[in-house]
Design a protein around this motif. Structure first.
Motif, PDB file in Angstrom:
ATOM      1  N   MET A 158      66.164 -57.866  43.923  1.00 12.62           N
ATOM      2  CA  MET A 158      66.029 -56.714  45.188  1.00 12.62           C
ATOM      3  C   MET A 158      64.266 -57.126  45.468  1.00 12.62           C
ATOM      4  SD  MET A 158      67.569 -53.720  43.914  1.00 12.62           S
ATOM      5  CE  MET A 158      66.126 -52.018  44.837  1.00 12.62           C
ATOM      6  N   THR A 159      63.280 -58.069  45.451  1.00  8.36           N
ATOM      7  CA  THR A 159      62.356 -58.664  45.878  1.00  8.36           C
ATOM      8  C   THR A 159      61.766 -58.649  47.657  1.00  8.36           C
ATOM      9  OG1 THR A 159      62.923 -61.415  45.895  1.00  8.36           O
ATOM     10  CG2 THR A 159      61.839 -60.075  43.102  1.00  8.36           C
ATOM     11  N   THR A 160      62.456 -58.684  47.930  1.00  6.52           N
ATOM     12  CA  THR A 160      62.459 -58.754  49.472  1.00  6.52           C
ATOM     13  C   THR A 160      62.331 -56.890  50.193  1.00  6.52           C
ATOM     14  OG1 THR A 160      64.563 -58.692  50.130  1.00  6.52           O
ATOM     15  CG2 THR A 160      63.368 -61.143  49.834  1.00  6.52           C
TER      16      THR A 160
ATOM     17  N   GLN B 128      60.421 -51.638  50.514  1.00  7.93           N
ATOM     18  CA  GLN B 128      61.028 -50.722  51.599  1.00  7.93           C
ATOM     19  C   GLN B 128      60.534 -48.706  50.972  1.00  7.93           C
ATOM     20  OE1 GLN B 128      62.891 -51.188  54.157  1.00  7.93           O
ATOM     21  NE2 GLN B 128      61.994 -52.892  54.571  1.00  7.93           N
ATOM     22  N   PRO B 129      60.565 -48.135  52.102  1.00  8.95           N
ATOM     23  CA  PRO B 129      60.593 -46.705  51.265  1.00  8.95           C
ATOM     24  C   PRO B 129      61.566 -46.362  50.605  1.00  8.95           C
ATOM     25  CG  PRO B 129      59.394 -47.275  53.871  1.00  8.95           C
ATOM     26  CD  PRO B 129      59.656 -47.886  53.382  1.00  8.95           C
TER      27      PRO B 129
ATOM     28  N   LEU C 211      72.070 -43.544  47.807  1.00  9.97           N
ATOM     29  CA  LEU C 211      72.625 -43.629  49.590  1.00  9.97           C
ATOM     30  C   LEU C 211      71.746 -44.310  50.294  1.00  9.97           C
ATOM     31  CD1 LEU C 211      74.784 -40.908  49.685  1.00  9.97           C
ATOM     32  CD2 LEU C 211      75.530 -42.839  49.451  1.00  9.97           C
ATOM     33  N   ARG C 212      70.923 -43.884  50.213  1.00 13.01           N
ATOM     34  CA  ARG C 212      69.029 -44.374  50.800  1.00 13.01           C
ATOM     35  C   ARG C 212      69.310 -46.088  50.649  1.00 13.01           C
ATOM     36  NH1 ARG C 212      64.349 -41.458  51.627  1.00 13.01           N
ATOM     37  NH2 ARG C 212      63.525 -42.870  53.372  1.00 13.01           N
ATOM     38  N   ALA C 213      68.405 -46.612  48.974  1.00 12.14           N
ATOM     39  CA  ALA C 213      68.612 -47.372  49.375  1.00 12.14           C
ATOM     40  C   ALA C 213      69.498 -48.610  49.515  1.00 12.14           C
ATOM     41  CB  ALA C 213      67.745 -47.288  47.873  1.00 12.14           C
ATOM     42  N   SER C 214      70.659 -48.685  49.293  1.00 16.93           N
ATOM     43  CA  SER C 214      71.768 -49.234  49.362  1.00 16.93           C
ATOM     44  C   SER C 214      71.666 -49.585  50.812  1.00 16.93           C
ATOM     45  CB  SER C 214      73.093 -47.900  49.050  1.00 16.93           C
ATOM     46  OG  SER C 214      73.857 -47.536  49.362  1.00 16.93           O
ATOM     47  N   ARG C 215      71.891 -48.909  51.526  1.00 15.41           N
ATOM     48  CA  ARG C 215      71.605 -48.698  52.793  1.00 15.41           C
ATOM     49  C   ARG C 215      70.262 -50.224  53.513  1.00 15.41           C
ATOM     50  NH1 ARG C 215      72.696 -43.032  54.759  1.00 15.41           N
ATOM     51  NH2 ARG C 215      75.133 -42.915  54.330  1.00 15.41           N
ATOM     52  N   THR C 216      69.215 -49.598  52.968  1.00 18.52           N
ATOM     53  CA  THR C 216      68.369 -50.081  53.101  1.00 18.52           C
ATOM     54  C   THR C 216      68.533 -52.045  52.705  1.00 18.52           C
ATOM     55  OG1 THR C 216      67.034 -48.718  52.892  1.00 18.52           O
ATOM     56  CG2 THR C 216      65.836 -50.683  52.887  1.00 18.52           C
ATOM     57  N   VAL C 217      69.152 -51.884  51.763  1.00 18.30           N
ATOM     58  CA  VAL C 217      69.531 -53.173  50.545  1.00 18.30           C
ATOM     59  C   VAL C 217      70.451 -53.907  52.030  1.00 18.30           C
ATOM     60  CG1 VAL C 217      70.266 -54.335  49.072  1.00 18.30           C
ATOM     61  CG2 VAL C 217      68.377 -52.055  48.117  1.00 18.30           C
ATOM     62  N   GLU C 218      71.253 -53.296  52.453  1.00 13.40           N
ATOM     63  CA  GLU C 218      72.430 -53.952  53.549  1.00 13.40           C
ATOM     64  C   GLU C 218      72.038 -54.843  54.696  1.00 13.40           C
ATOM     65  OE1 GLU C 218      75.662 -50.778  53.654  1.00 13.40           O
ATOM     66  OE2 GLU C 218      76.134 -51.258  51.845  1.00 13.40           O
ATOM     67  N   GLU C 219      70.495 -53.296  54.944  1.00 11.68           N
ATOM     68  CA  GLU C 219      69.795 -54.212  56.494  1.00 11.68           C
ATOM     69  C   GLU C 219      69.592 -55.051  55.926  1.00 11.68           C
ATOM     70  OE1 GLU C 219      67.893 -50.789  57.349  1.00 11.68           O
ATOM     71  OE2 GLU C 219      70.055 -49.639  58.094  1.00 11.68           O
ATOM     72  N   VAL C 220      68.530 -55.023  55.395  1.00  8.78           N
ATOM     73  CA  VAL C 220      68.008 -56.190  54.862  1.00  8.78           C
ATOM     74  C   VAL C 220      68.203 -57.230  54.608  1.00  8.78           C
ATOM     75  CG1 VAL C 220      66.587 -57.218  53.469  1.00  8.78           C
ATOM     76  CG2 VAL C 220      65.855 -54.802  54.402  1.00  8.78           C
ATOM     77  N   ALA C 221      69.476 -57.551  54.436  1.00  6.63           N
ATOM     78  CA  ALA C 221      70.799 -58.889  54.146  1.00  6.63           C
ATOM     79  C   ALA C 221      71.183 -59.548  54.984  1.00  6.63           C
ATOM     80  CB  ALA C 221      71.481 -58.272  52.725  1.00  6.63           C
ATOM     81  N   ARG C 222      70.928 -58.823  55.851  1.00  4.05           N
ATOM     82  CA  ARG C 222      71.372 -58.831  56.882  1.00  4.05           C
ATOM     83  C   ARG C 222      70.615 -59.902  57.909  1.00  4.05           C
ATOM     84  NH1 ARG C 222      74.173 -53.247  59.329  1.00  4.05           N
ATOM     85  NH2 ARG C 222      75.642 -53.108  57.759  1.00  4.05           N
TER      86      ARG C 222
END
Length: 142
Positions: free
Chosen positions: A1-3, A7-8, A131-142
C-alpha cells in the motif's frame, strides 16, 4: 500500500484500529473483573480465538498491509455480530452465550454493558474504516 499512504481513508483505518484495540481491551478487562468462571467455557475459548484475530487485524492496519482493509471488515463486523449475540441477546444456547439480558448475569454491572457496547461500536467503526480504505485502494489501483 505504498502508493496509498497519503490517502485519508487509509490513515483513518489506522486510527480505527487503535480505537478497536481500546474497545476490545476494555471488554477483556471486564471479563477479568467479573472472573474467569463468570462466562461459559465456550465464550472464554471463543474470546481468546477472537483476540488473536483482533491482534492480527490491528497489526495489519498499523503496518498498512494490503490485506488490512479486508481483514478490518471481516474482523470488525464479525466481532460486532458475535458480541451482540453473546452479550446483548437473550440466551438461546446458554453454553455459547454470556447474556447480560437473561441469567445468570454473574457480576454484570454498568461497566459490563459499557465494555460490551464499546467493543461492538469500535468493531463497527473498524469495519466501516476498512470499507472506506478498500474503496480507496481500489480507486488508486485503477
Amino acid at each position: 500500500m505504498t502508493t496509498e499512504l497519503s490517502q485519508p481513508a487509509v490513515r483513518s483505518l489506522r486510527w480505527a484500529a487503535i480505537l478497536f484495540v481500546g474497545g476490545w481491551g476494555v471488554h477483556v478487562l471486564d471479563h477479568l473483573r467479573r472472573g474467569m468462571s463468570a462466562s461459559p467455557h465456550a465464550i472464554m475459548i471463543g474470546g481468546m480465538i477472537q483476540g488473536l484475530f483482533v491482534v492480527a487485524a490491528v497489526v495489519l492496519a498499523l503496518a498498512q498491509n494490503q490485506w488490512a482493509p479486508r481483514t478490518a471488515i471481516v474482523v470488525g463486523f464479525g466481532s460486532a455480530i458475535l458480541f451482540t449475540y453473546a452479550h446483548l441477546l437473550p440466551s438461546f444456547w446458554p453454553a455459547y452465550q454470556d447474556s447480560f439480558v437473561s441469567g445468570p448475569r454473574i457480576n454484570v454491572t454498568w461497566f459490563s454493558w459499557l465494555s460490551a457496547v464499546a467493543e461492538i461500536g469500535t468493531g463497527i467503526v473498524f469495519a466501516v474504516a476498512g470499507l472506506r480504505a478498500s474503496r480507496t485502494v481500489e480507486e488508486v489501483a485503477r
